[in-house]
Design an enzyme around this catalytic site. Structure first.
Site, PDB file in Angstrom:
ATOM      1  N   HIS A   3      -3.597   7.191   3.283  1.00 41.05           N
ATOM      2  CA  HIS A   3      -3.684   5.619   3.068  1.00 41.05           C
ATOM      3  C   HIS A   3      -4.955   5.507   2.940  1.00 41.05           C
ATOM      4  O   HIS A   3      -5.684   5.521   4.003  1.00 41.05           O
ATOM      5  CB  HIS A   3      -2.966   3.991   2.669  1.00 41.05           C
ATOM      6  CG  HIS A   3      -2.851   3.197   2.315  1.00 41.05           C
ATOM      7  ND1 HIS A   3      -3.535   3.405   1.342  1.00 41.05           N
ATOM      8  CD2 HIS A   3      -3.330   1.991   3.377  1.00 41.05           C
ATOM      9  CE1 HIS A   3      -3.804   2.068   1.111  1.00 41.05           C
ATOM     10  NE2 HIS A   3      -3.674   0.719   2.633  1.00 41.05           N
ATOM     11  N   ASN A  42      -9.913  -0.173   0.238  1.00 43.96           N
ATOM     12  CA  ASN A  42      -8.401  -0.153   0.304  1.00 43.96           C
ATOM     13  C   ASN A  42      -7.875  -0.584  -0.508  1.00 43.96           C
ATOM     14  O   ASN A  42      -8.686  -2.125  -1.184  1.00 43.96           O
ATOM     15  CB  ASN A  42      -8.126  -0.723   1.279  1.00 43.96           C
ATOM     16  CG  ASN A  42      -6.781  -1.086   1.062  1.00 43.96           C
ATOM     17  OD1 ASN A  42      -5.733  -0.677   0.963  1.00 43.96           O
ATOM     18  ND2 ASN A  42      -5.973  -1.781   2.956  1.00 43.96           N
ATOM     19  N   CYS A  60       0.420  -1.429   0.066  1.00 48.33           N
ATOM     20  CA  CYS A  60      -0.264  -0.489  -0.112  1.00 48.33           C
ATOM     21  C   CYS A  60       1.290   1.203  -0.337  1.00 48.33           C
ATOM     22  O   CYS A  60       0.337   2.260  -0.682  1.00 48.33           O
ATOM     23  CB  CYS A  60      -1.093   0.232   1.523  1.00 48.33           C
ATOM     24  SG  CYS A  60      -2.499  -1.353   1.324  1.00 48.33           S
TER      25      CYS A  60
HETATM   26  N1  ACO Z   1     -18.351  -9.038  10.380  1.00 49.22           N
HETATM   27  C1  ACO Z   1     -18.259  -9.287  10.919  1.00 49.22           C
HETATM   28  N2  ACO Z   1     -17.707 -10.033  11.686  1.00 49.22           N
HETATM   29  C2  ACO Z   1     -15.956  -9.774  11.746  1.00 49.22           C
HETATM   30  C3  ACO Z   1     -15.546  -9.482  10.655  1.00 49.22           C
HETATM   31  C4  ACO Z   1     -16.653  -9.367   9.751  1.00 49.22           C
HETATM   32  N3  ACO Z   1     -16.528  -8.914   8.235  1.00 49.22           N
HETATM   33  N4  ACO Z   1     -14.555  -9.768  10.564  1.00 49.22           N
HETATM   34  C5  ACO Z   1     -13.742 -10.038  12.209  1.00 49.22           C
HETATM   35  N5  ACO Z   1     -15.260 -10.113  12.883  1.00 49.22           N
HETATM   36  C6  ACO Z   1     -15.009 -10.024  14.137  1.00 49.22           C
HETATM   37  C7  ACO Z   1     -13.923 -10.946  14.434  1.00 49.22           C
HETATM   38  O1  ACO Z   1     -14.498 -12.641  13.890  1.00 49.22           O
HETATM   39  C8  ACO Z   1     -13.969 -10.638  16.087  1.00 49.22           C
HETATM   40  O2  ACO Z   1     -15.261 -11.249  16.714  1.00 49.22           O
HETATM   41  P1  ACO Z   1     -15.015 -12.401  18.362  1.00 49.22           P
HETATM   42  O3  ACO Z   1     -14.549 -11.168  19.382  1.00 49.22           O
HETATM   43  O4  ACO Z   1     -16.556 -13.185  17.941  1.00 49.22           O
HETATM   44  O5  ACO Z   1     -14.005 -12.927  17.936  1.00 49.22           O
HETATM   45  C9  ACO Z   1     -14.312  -9.434  16.151  1.00 49.22           C
HETATM   46  O6  ACO Z   1     -15.267  -8.734  14.494  1.00 49.22           O
HETATM   47  C10 ACO Z   1     -13.553  -8.310  16.368  1.00 49.22           C
HETATM   48  O7  ACO Z   1     -12.401  -9.007  15.212  1.00 49.22           O
HETATM   49  P2  ACO Z   1     -11.024  -7.582  15.257  1.00 49.22           P
HETATM   50  O8  ACO Z   1     -10.114  -8.728  14.292  1.00 49.22           O
HETATM   51  O9  ACO Z   1     -10.517  -7.755  16.599  1.00 49.22           O
HETATM   52  O10 ACO Z   1     -11.907  -6.923  14.359  1.00 49.22           O
HETATM   53  P3  ACO Z   1     -11.083  -4.887  14.213  1.00 49.22           P
HETATM   54  O11 ACO Z   1     -12.170  -4.474  15.069  1.00 49.22           O
HETATM   55  O12 ACO Z   1      -9.714  -4.907  14.832  1.00 49.22           O
HETATM   56  O13 ACO Z   1     -11.028  -5.044  13.126  1.00 49.22           O
HETATM   57  C11 ACO Z   1      -9.547  -5.302  10.690  1.00 49.22           C
HETATM   58  C12 ACO Z   1     -10.427  -5.958  11.868  1.00 49.22           C
HETATM   59  C13 ACO Z   1     -10.668  -4.399  10.076  1.00 49.22           C
HETATM   60  C14 ACO Z   1      -9.385  -5.601   9.689  1.00 49.22           C
HETATM   61  C15 ACO Z   1      -8.683  -4.385  11.216  1.00 49.22           C
HETATM   62  O14 ACO Z   1      -8.155  -4.812  12.126  1.00 49.22           O
HETATM   63  C16 ACO Z   1      -7.959  -3.138  10.873  1.00 49.22           C
HETATM   64  O15 ACO Z   1      -8.472  -2.664   9.594  1.00 49.22           O
HETATM   65  N6  ACO Z   1      -6.262  -3.656  10.104  1.00 49.22           N
HETATM   66  C17 ACO Z   1      -5.548  -2.925   9.188  1.00 49.22           C
HETATM   67  C18 ACO Z   1      -6.139  -3.616   8.174  1.00 49.22           C
HETATM   68  C19 ACO Z   1      -5.220  -2.967   7.139  1.00 49.22           C
HETATM   69  O16 ACO Z   1      -4.575  -1.681   7.057  1.00 49.22           O
HETATM   70  N7  ACO Z   1      -4.499  -3.713   5.676  1.00 49.22           N
HETATM   71  C20 ACO Z   1      -4.218  -3.064   4.952  1.00 49.22           C
HETATM   72  C21 ACO Z   1      -2.600  -2.745   5.186  1.00 49.22           C
HETATM   73  S1  ACO Z   1      -2.131  -2.426   3.732  1.00 49.22           S
HETATM   74  C22 ACO Z   1      -1.413  -3.214   2.349  1.00 49.22           C
HETATM   75  O17 ACO Z   1      -0.432  -2.935   2.426  1.00 49.22           O
HETATM   76  C23 ACO Z   1      -2.341  -4.302   1.295  1.00 49.22           C
END
Ligand code: ACO
Length: 330
Positions: free
Chosen positions: A254, A284, A114
């Site tokens: 980003h 993204n 990214c």
């Molecule tokens: N729908 C519903 N529930 C979900 C989903 C979904 N799509 N995804 C995860 N959950 C659930 C999980 O299973 C978890 O449930 P549990 O508590 O029963 O175990 C709960 O939601 C919380 O999960 P987390 O992973 O802790 O959720 P978080 O709030 O951290 O959000 C996310 C996850 C959106 C992926 C976040 O961590 C994020 O945006 N991280 C950054 C990712 C990023 O920037 N990536 C790109 C990098 S750039 C590149 O180089 C490509």
């Protein structure tokens, strides 16, 4: 501070097909409310099955050339930043070079996730110091949908497809890239990757069965890294340029997650109206997020001459980087 490179033109391309959160509800255990609240994304664009990275890149490049009032033969170099190239090799930039008819241009791909477009900007800026390079096309192009596991709700809701391009030329005036910096922390290489298909795990029946050809991500670790690094790079760039945060007219981080962006706005004390966003409708798009947002703002004529833009990227690698741009063709 000497300005080495200025922006001569911008362009972008988004596929027509829209994949909404409600569409995703039908294929994976998720819901619109969770996605909007946790990420800020409502829909993303998805390329048709026969579309490749180079197809999106070509369209964005054509628009940028037109915008710059240049012809393909004017280009000395083409850099494509991507995680999702047409092939392992040759470089997608070579495919784009041939389609454009940019016969004089060298061409290579750049892989910095990214942060790819920021890396490309930083590389092009340095190339433009040489008398051999006058016009450089940099492109961020992604077909993330091709490496998504649409059974993994932790990743498939986040990513979309698109391409953004920019033509850079030498600057003798006050507008252009004020400074750009790039960095990496390779100890986090395992946090976000496509494990299969390379020399570590070449494509095989086993690699496919284990779904190694799909993107894998430790979302929480990336989240923590992103919220920290955006603030650090922004402060470093501003300090180096002797600018205060209040002098920034537009903030373009980003586009990975609205919570990451809001956290940065709060910590940097940037008012929300200064942020350029396309996350809600594009998701993204990895290396394409920043150049698409910039080209969209340019198209809407939001960026007045002299405006200071602070742009920051982070991603797989782990990589990070940023640039301060004084907008304008002068
Ligand atoms: N729908 C519903 N529930 C979900 C989903 C979904 N799509 N995804 C995860 N959950 C659930 C999980 O299973 C978890 O449930 P549990 O508590 O029963 O175990 C709960 O939601 C919380 O999960 P987390 O992973 O802790 O959720 P978080 O709030 O951290 O959000 C996310 C996850 C959106 C992926 C976040 O961590 C994020 O945006 N991280 C950054 C990712 C990023 O920037 N990536 C790109 C990098 S750039 C590149 O180089 C490509």
């Amino acid at each position: 501070m000497q300005i080495k490179a200025k922006v001569l033109g911008t362009g972008y391309f988004l596929p027509d097909r829209i994949l909404s959160n409600h569409d995703l509800e039908k294929i994976v255990d998720t819901n619109n409310e969770w996605i909007v609240e946790r990420t800020g994304i409502r829909e993303r664009r998805i390329a048709e099955p026969d579309m490749r990275c180079s197809d999106l890149a070509y369209e964005a490049a054509q628009m940028a050339l037109k915008n710059a009032n240049l012809s393909p033969e004017d280009l000395d170099l083409i850099i494509v930043a991507t995680d999702t190239p047409d092939y392992m090799f040759p470089a997608t930039a070579c495919v784009v070079q041939a389609r454009l008819g940019a016969k004089k241009a060298g061409a290579f791909d750049l892989e910095a996730g990214c942060t790819g477009f920021i890396y490309a900007m930083s590389v092009a800026e340095k190339f433009l110091l040489s008398p051999d390079f006058n016009h450089i096309m940099i492109i961020g192009s992604e077909v993330m949908s091709k490496i998504m596991d649409y059974t993994d709700r932790g990743t498939c809701i986040l990513f979309g497809d698109g391409a953004g391009a920019m033509v850079l030329g030498k600057s003798a005036g006050t507008c252009g890239i004020v400074n750009a910096e790039i960095g990496a922390d390779g100890t986090g290489a395992g946090l976000l990757l496509q494990p299969g298909g390379g020399s570590a795990f070449p494509a095989s029946h086993e690699s496919i069965d284990k779904k190694l050809h799909y993107l894998k991500m430790s979302g929480n670790d990336i989240y923590k890294f992103a919220t920290r690094i955006i603030v650090e790079i922004s402060e470093r760039l501003l300090n180096k340029a002797g600018l205060g945060i209040e002098q920034v007219d537009f903030f373009l981080p980003h586009q990975a997650n609205i919570r990451i962006i809001n956290s940065a706005l709060k910590r940097l004390k940037i008012p929300a109206e200064k942020v350029l966003l396309n996350l809600e409708h594009c998701g993204n798009m990895s290396a394409a997020s920043i150049p698409v947002a910039l080209a969209q703002a340019d198209e809407k004529q939001l960026l007045k001459s002299g405006a200071i833009i602070l742009t920051v990227g982070f991603g797989t690698g782990l990589t990070y980087g940023g640039a301060l741009i004084r907008w304008g063709r002068d």
